[in-house]
Design a protein around this motif. Structure first.
Motif, short mmCIF file in Angstrom:
data_model
loop_
_atom_site.label_atom_id
_atom_site.label_comp_id
_atom_site.label_asym_id
_atom_site.label_seq_id
_atom_site.Cartn_x
_atom_site.Cartn_y
_atom_site.Cartn_z
N GLY A 163 0.87 -1.17 0.00
CA GLY A 163 0.00 0.00 0.00
C GLY A 163 0.90 1.21 0.00
O GLY A 163 1.78 1.35 -0.84
N GLU A 164 0.71 2.12 0.98
CA GLU A 164 1.62 3.24 1.15
C GLU A 164 2.50 3.08 2.39
O GLU A 164 3.22 3.99 2.76
CB GLU A 164 0.83 4.56 1.22
N PHE A 165 2.41 1.91 3.03
CA PHE A 165 3.27 1.65 4.18
C PHE A 165 4.65 1.25 3.69
O PHE A 165 4.80 0.39 2.80
CB PHE A 165 2.68 0.55 5.07
N LYS A 166 5.68 1.83 4.29
CA LYS A 166 7.05 1.57 3.89
C LYS A 166 7.81 0.96 5.06
O LYS A 166 7.83 1.51 6.16
CB LYS A 166 7.72 2.86 3.43
N ILE A 167 8.42 -0.19 4.82
CA ILE A 167 9.16 -0.91 5.84
C ILE A 167 10.60 -1.02 5.37
O ILE A 167 10.86 -1.46 4.24
CB ILE A 167 8.56 -2.30 6.08
#
Length: 392
Positions: free
Chosen positions: A110-114
């Motif tokens: 999605g727009e989550f960045k890890i």
């Protein structure tokens, strides 16, 4: 068709450091954002698109894997950077191997960045032929997930998804980031059941205990068992083993029960609930990792699991070979032997497949119920799905 059990168990790793190796690219207050994107089950696993180091990547969702798994091509395309350290892994067939490790600067879901995501490097044909990255629990556990099997949409959030009292609630505990639960049937209580979305079938239980052996013998005496040779594809190995298949009357788990569950019994240390359990029984499955609970929004009607395809194939050294069949008194299965070469399937010449990847990309999307084959020795046989006998 072949059972896929891609989940990887890490035998030698200091897991205290595992959670510290991952971090959010942007720190601060927990986000209220929810991101949605489509997924498909065309290759038998749950697959969706994301990014690795800014490059589009197809993720195969696998809660049963402690770490992600990437083919060597992921290094060539700069989606991972291989490190010098090797690690011993044990796959779903209990085979072990030392493999390289690698890191990705940033994974985007999605727009989550890890950031700083660790992976194992190994060319497993099923994954590398389709350019899939096996997304493991080291990343999955950082988010909450809502998997809508009716709309074929995944939603992800840092905060837990809302649930209803009517949902079947399945508490889990985590070992090496992987989720485990408990279940029971016929007065038999079992713990340490891995929830394994990398296992494509329904339920796989260890048959080695005396209590389970007595249960199987009782069902066999009543004529409610089905023996087969079953082909299993692990992360680093393949094997064919004898399996006893039983339709469980009632399976109690969490705060409820489900019925008519096709179950495979074999001697294994990896009892697990697979993807087909959740996709068949629930309209949607919510994975609230921040609450250590899985929730099933069960279908209103009584869902029926697909009949079992006991006949399966594999590719080896340029040949397509029989790798699984029923051991019951069924004429077509009695006439075929494990290891026999097949030259045609439903009119398609196996010589059309120039290499293993060509076969894999066809076979794992093959969805026809009836399979008609011609063997190299001239046998012309047909195989259809088989219903497990109903004992209730």
């Amino acid at each position: 068709m072949n059972k896929i059990g891609l989940s990887v168990f890490i035998k030698r790793l200091i897991f205290f450091g595992l959670s510290l190796s991952l971090s959010w690219s942007s720190f601060g207050q927990e986000s209220d954002s929810v991101y949605s994107f489509p997924f498909h089950l065309e290759s038998r696993l749950l697959v969706f698109s994301g990014e690795m180091n800014g490059q589009a990547t197809n993720f195969a969702f696998d809660t049963g894997a402690a770490l992600g798994l990437a083919g060597k091509n992921f290094s060539n395309t700069k989606r991972v950077k291989i490190k010098g350290k090797r690690m011993t892994i044990r796959d779903s067939n209990s085979e072990t191997k030392k493999v390289r490790t690698a890191y990705t600067d940033e994974i985007k879901i999605g727009e989550f960045k890890i950031s700083n995501v660790k992976s194992l490097i190994y060319d497993m044909s099923y994954l590398s032929c389709q350019d899939f990255y096996l997304l493991g629990s080291n990343v999955i556990k950082l988010l909450n997930w809502e998997i809508d099997f009716e709309k074929m949409i995944v939603r992800v959030s840092q905060k837990p998804f809302p649930i209803k009292d009517s949902y079947l609630a399945l508490p889990v505990s985590y070992k090496n980031t992987r989720p485990y639960t408990e279940l029971s049937f016929q007065g038999i209580n079992l713990s340490n059941i891995l929830i394994d979305f990398g296992y494509t079938k329904v339920l796989d239980l260890d048959s080695s205990s005396e209590l389970i052996r007595k249960y199987i013998q009782n069902k066999d005496n009543q004529g409610f068992t089905h023996a087969s040779l079953n082909h299993s594809t692990g992360a680093i190995s393949q094997k064919t083993e004898e399996t006893i298949n039983i339709l469980l009357d009632t399976l109690a788990l969490g705060n409820g029960a489900v019925y008519g569950i096709p179950t495979e019994f074999m001697e294994t240390n990896h009892s697990k609930l697979g993807l087909a359990f959740f996709s068949t029984l629930s309209k949607k499955t919510i994975i609230n990792n921040s609450e250590s609970t899985y929730y099933l929004d069960l279908k209103n009607e009584s869902p029926k699991f697909l009949d079992t395809k006991f006949f399966n194939l594999r590719y080896s050294e340029g040949k397509v070979l029989v790798s699984g069949k029923s051991l019951e008194q069924i004429s077509s299965h009695q006439e075929i032997e494990i290891g026999e070469e097949v030259i045609s399937v439903n009119g398609i010449p196996m010589s059309d497949f120039s290499d293993e990847c060509a076969f894999v990309n066809w076979y794992y999307r093959f969805s026809e119920d009836k399979i008609s084959i011609i063997t190299k020795s001239g046998k012309n046989l047909s195989f259809e799905p088989i219903s497990l006998l109903n004992s209730f």
